[in-house]
Write a protein that holds these residues in place. Structure first.
Motif, PDB file in Angstrom:
ATOM      1  N   GLY A   1       0.823  -1.210   0.000  1.00 42.12           N
ATOM      2  CA  GLY A   1       0.000   0.000   0.000  1.00 42.12           C
ATOM      3  C   GLY A   1       0.853   1.254   0.000  1.00 42.12           C
ATOM      4  O   GLY A   1       1.787   1.385  -0.793  1.00 42.12           O
ATOM      5  N   PRO A   2       0.578   2.196   0.924  1.00 42.83           N
ATOM      6  CA  PRO A   2       1.330   3.454   0.941  1.00 42.83           C
ATOM      7  C   PRO A   2       2.795   3.281   1.326  1.00 42.83           C
ATOM      8  O   PRO A   2       3.607   4.185   1.107  1.00 42.83           O
ATOM      9  N   ALA A   3       3.143   2.115   1.885  1.00 45.95           N
ATOM     10  CA  ALA A   3       4.526   1.867   2.297  1.00 45.95           C
ATOM     11  C   ALA A   3       5.294   0.995   1.308  1.00 45.95           C
ATOM     12  O   ALA A   3       6.451   0.641   1.571  1.00 45.95           O
ATOM     13  N   ARG A   4       4.674   0.653   0.197  1.00 45.37           N
ATOM     14  CA  ARG A   4       5.251  -0.349  -0.708  1.00 45.37           C
ATOM     15  C   ARG A   4       6.654   0.006  -1.201  1.00 45.37           C
ATOM     16  O   ARG A   4       7.505  -0.881  -1.384  1.00 45.37           O
ATOM     17  N   LEU A   5       6.939   1.270  -1.455  1.00 45.62           N
ATOM     18  CA  LEU A   5       8.230   1.656  -2.020  1.00 45.62           C
ATOM     19  C   LEU A   5       9.155   2.310  -0.996  1.00 45.62           C
ATOM     20  O   LEU A   5      10.049   3.086  -1.360  1.00 45.62           O
ATOM     21  N   ARG A   6       8.974   1.981   0.267  1.00 47.46           N
ATOM     22  CA  ARG A   6       9.876   2.523   1.281  1.00 47.46           C
ATOM     23  C   ARG A   6      11.272   1.915   1.131  1.00 47.46           C
ATOM     24  O   ARG A   6      11.439   0.730   0.818  1.00 47.46           O
ATOM     25  N   PHE A   7      12.281   2.747   1.372  1.00 52.48           N
ATOM     26  CA  PHE A   7      13.658   2.251   1.392  1.00 52.48           C
ATOM     27  C   PHE A   7      13.862   1.390   2.639  1.00 52.48           C
ATOM     28  O   PHE A   7      13.326   1.682   3.709  1.00 52.48           O
ATOM     29  N   HIS A   8      14.667   0.346   2.500  1.00 52.24           N
ATOM     30  CA  HIS A   8      14.944  -0.548   3.619  1.00 52.24           C
ATOM     31  C   HIS A   8      16.282  -1.233   3.377  1.00 52.24           C
ATOM     32  O   HIS A   8      16.807  -1.236   2.262  1.00 52.24           O
ATOM     33  N   GLY A   9      16.850  -1.788   4.432  1.00 52.48           N
ATOM     34  CA  GLY A   9      18.143  -2.448   4.312  1.00 52.48           C
ATOM     35  C   GLY A   9      18.468  -3.217   5.582  1.00 52.48           C
ATOM     36  O   GLY A   9      17.638  -3.333   6.490  1.00 52.48           O
ATOM     37  N   VAL A  10      19.680  -3.744   5.649  1.00 50.63           N
ATOM     38  CA  VAL A  10      20.136  -4.534   6.790  1.00 50.63           C
ATOM     39  C   VAL A  10      21.558  -4.121   7.124  1.00 50.63           C
ATOM     40  O   VAL A  10      22.423  -4.076   6.229  1.00 50.63           O
ATOM     41  N   LEU A  11      21.827  -3.816   8.404  1.00 47.69           N
ATOM     42  CA  LEU A  11      23.180  -3.495   8.846  1.00 47.69           C
ATOM     43  C   LEU A  11      24.047  -4.754   8.825  1.00 47.69           C
ATOM     44  O   LEU A  11      23.532  -5.880   8.787  1.00 47.69           O
ATOM     45  N   PRO A  12      25.381  -4.601   8.833  1.00 45.78           N
ATOM     46  CA  PRO A  12      26.255  -5.777   8.806  1.00 45.78           C
ATOM     47  C   PRO A  12      25.870  -6.798   9.874  1.00 45.78           C
ATOM     48  O   PRO A  12      25.647  -6.446  11.034  1.00 45.78           O
ATOM     49  N   LEU A  13      25.774  -8.054   9.477  1.00 44.14           N
ATOM     50  CA  LEU A  13      25.370  -9.115  10.399  1.00 44.14           C
ATOM     51  C   LEU A  13      26.460  -9.342  11.441  1.00 44.14           C
ATOM     52  O   LEU A  13      27.640  -9.449  11.087  1.00 44.14           O
ATOM     53  N   PRO A  14      26.096  -9.440  12.732  1.00 50.18           N
ATOM     54  CA  PRO A  14      27.105  -9.678  13.758  1.00 50.18           C
ATOM     55  C   PRO A  14      27.582 -11.130  13.742  1.00 50.18           C
ATOM     56  O   PRO A  14      26.919 -12.013  13.185  1.00 50.18           O
ATOM     57  N   ASP A  15      28.736 -11.369  14.353  1.00 49.63           N
ATOM     58  CA  ASP A  15      29.176 -12.743  14.569  1.00 49.63           C
ATOM     59  C   ASP A  15      28.186 -13.447  15.486  1.00 49.63           C
ATOM     60  O   ASP A  15      27.638 -12.838  16.405  1.00 49.63           O
ATOM     61  N   GLY A  16      27.971 -14.702  15.251  1.00 46.73           N
ATOM     62  CA  GLY A  16      27.056 -15.440  16.097  1.00 46.73           C
ATOM     63  C   GLY A  16      26.822 -16.823  15.543  1.00 46.73           C
ATOM     64  O   GLY A  16      27.374 -17.211  14.503  1.00 46.73           O
ATOM     65  N   SER A  17      25.995 -17.579  16.233  1.00 48.89           N
ATOM     66  CA  SER A  17      25.635 -18.915  15.770  1.00 48.89           C
ATOM     67  C   SER A  17      24.215 -19.198  16.212  1.00 48.89           C
ATOM     68  O   SER A  17      23.825 -18.847  17.328  1.00 48.89           O
ATOM     69  N   HIS A  18      23.455 -19.804  15.329  1.00 48.85           N
ATOM     70  CA  HIS A  18      22.081 -20.194  15.642  1.00 48.85           C
ATOM     71  C   HIS A  18      21.956 -21.696  15.479  1.00 48.85           C
ATOM     72  O   HIS A  18      22.557 -22.275  14.562  1.00 48.85           O
ATOM     73  N   PRO A  19      21.176 -22.365  16.344  1.00 44.28           N
ATOM     74  CA  PRO A  19      21.082 -23.829  16.260  1.00 44.28           C
ATOM     75  C   PRO A  19      20.627 -24.348  14.906  1.00 44.28           C
ATOM     76  O   PRO A  19      21.008 -25.457  14.510  1.00 44.28           O
ATOM     77  N   LEU A  20      19.823 -23.590  14.164  1.00 44.55           N
ATOM     78  CA  LEU A  20      19.289 -24.075  12.894  1.00 44.55           C
ATOM     79  C   LEU A  20      20.062 -23.605  11.671  1.00 44.55           C
ATOM     80  O   LEU A  20      20.006 -24.248  10.621  1.00 44.55           O
ATOM     81  N   THR A  21      20.761 -22.481  11.784  1.00 48.21           N
ATOM     82  CA  THR A  21      21.420 -21.904  10.605  1.00 48.21           C
ATOM     83  C   THR A  21      22.914 -21.701  10.780  1.00 48.21           C
ATOM     84  O   THR A  21      23.565 -21.172   9.872  1.00 48.21           O
ATOM     85  N   GLY A  22      23.452 -22.096  11.921  1.00 46.52           N
ATOM     86  CA  GLY A  22      24.883 -21.892  12.145  1.00 46.52           C
ATOM     87  C   GLY A  22      25.216 -20.411  12.198  1.00 46.52           C
ATOM     88  O   GLY A  22      24.559 -19.638  12.895  1.00 46.52           O
ATOM     89  N   ALA A  23      26.235 -20.015  11.449  1.00 48.64           N
ATOM     90  CA  ALA A  23      26.731 -18.631  11.492  1.00 48.64           C
ATOM     91  C   ALA A  23      26.025 -17.736  10.478  1.00 48.64           C
ATOM     92  O   ALA A  23      26.583 -16.719  10.075  1.00 48.64           O
ATOM     93  N   HIS A  24      24.816 -18.099  10.082  1.00 44.31           N
ATOM     94  CA  HIS A  24      24.150 -17.359   9.015  1.00 44.31           C
ATOM     95  C   HIS A  24      22.752 -16.875   9.421  1.00 44.31           C
ATOM     96  O   HIS A  24      22.154 -17.388  10.356  1.00 44.31           O
ATOM     97  N   ARG A  25      22.286 -15.909   8.661  1.00 44.54           N
ATOM     98  CA  ARG A  25      20.882 -15.512   8.669  1.00 44.54           C
ATOM     99  C   ARG A  25      20.314 -15.836   7.304  1.00 44.54           C
ATOM    100  O   ARG A  25      20.951 -15.559   6.276  1.00 44.54           O
ATOM    101  N   ILE A  26      19.145 -16.433   7.270  1.00 44.63           N
ATOM    102  CA  ILE A  26      18.433 -16.695   6.022  1.00 44.63           C
ATOM    103  C   ILE A  26      17.230 -15.769   5.959  1.00 44.63           C
ATOM    104  O   ILE A  26      16.442 -15.701   6.895  1.00 44.63           O
ATOM    105  N   ASN A  27      17.108 -15.059   4.868  1.00 46.97           N
ATOM    106  CA  ASN A  27      15.955 -14.185   4.650  1.00 46.97           C
ATOM    107  C   ASN A  27      15.194 -14.659   3.420  1.00 46.97           C
ATOM    108  O   ASN A  27      15.794 -14.894   2.361  1.00 46.97           O
ATOM    109  N   LEU A  28      13.909 -14.815   3.566  1.00 46.10           N
ATOM    110  CA  LEU A  28      13.027 -15.181   2.458  1.00 46.10           C
ATOM    111  C   LEU A  28      12.167 -13.970   2.123  1.00 46.10           C
ATOM    112  O   LEU A  28      11.458 -13.453   2.989  1.00 46.10           O
TER     113      LEU A  28
END
Length: 219
Positions: free
Chosen positions: A186-213
């Protein structure tokens, strides 16, 4: 000496009301949490057919985020520009079909955010490693902006940037945790967006990564 690697473990989360970023844009906290393991298995099946890769921008720079696609259309970038294509340029074959579980989650999240009837034809799979980022940008290659964007976060928490209608507008920062879903249209469809540098870390399901769909209606 480097700080110790952090292990992110997700405790059970109660249902939370949507967080309104602005009219047309909401954060659904923990919406995908119960399905996360199944979603990641589906992503693994997609990546087995169309491996993750680092695309090249029209300016010739390699993207730090590795990506692949599933669905009728896939988003690609090379020296000729950004676009959607039904064919994986690496294999010359159609992109893998979008797993039903992914398509259902996208539709359910859009419904919960006030966008009923959303049926995506493209799912961009992005894999972030520590230090990788996504600069402020608009999702505008779809051409038709009547449909929302549905973005699912899995794995290591990331700091999401939510900007305005112009790249120079001040951007809000918010942590996106494993299982969070952001929907905007809607009115927000073309808003600018982004992601800051991913920090070091570990997740039980993805290890040292983030997955974005990221689900879109591009055709």
């Amino acid at each position: 000496m480097n700080p110790p690697t952090r292990l992110f473990v997700d405790p059970p989360q109660p249902a939370q009301p949507p967080e309104v970023l602005e009219p047309g844009a909401l954060v659904l906290r923990g919406f995908a949490l119960d399905q996360a393991a199944d979603l990641l298995r589906a992503v693994g099946q997609v990546a087995a057919q169309a491996p993750l890769r680092h695309l090249v921008t029209p300016g010739g720079l390699g993207m730090s985020v590795a990506m692949t696609n599933c669905g009728a259309l896939g988003w690609v970038s090379d020296r000729s520009g950004y676009r959607y294509d039904p064919i994986d340029p690496d294999s010359g074959q159609p992109w893998p079909a979008m797993p039903a579980r992914l398509r259902q989650l996208a539709g359910d999240a859009a419904q919960a955010a006030g966008y009923p009837g959303f049926v995506p034809d493209a799912c961009l799979v992005n894999r972030y490693a520590p230090g990788t980022r996504l600069s402020l940008h608009q999702d505008r290659d779809e051409g038709n902006y009547a449909h929302p964007i549905v973005s699912v976060s899995l794995g290591i928490a990331a700091m999401f940037l939510w900007g305005g209608a112009q790249r120079a507008d001040k951007a809000r920062r918010m942590a996106l945790m494993h299982g969070d879903v952001v929907v905007w249209g809607g009115p927000a469809r073309l808003r600018f967006h982004g992601v800051l540098p991913l920090p070091d870390g570990s997740h039980p399901l993805t290890g040292a990564h983030r997955i974005n769909l990221t689900f879109r209606k591009a055709g």
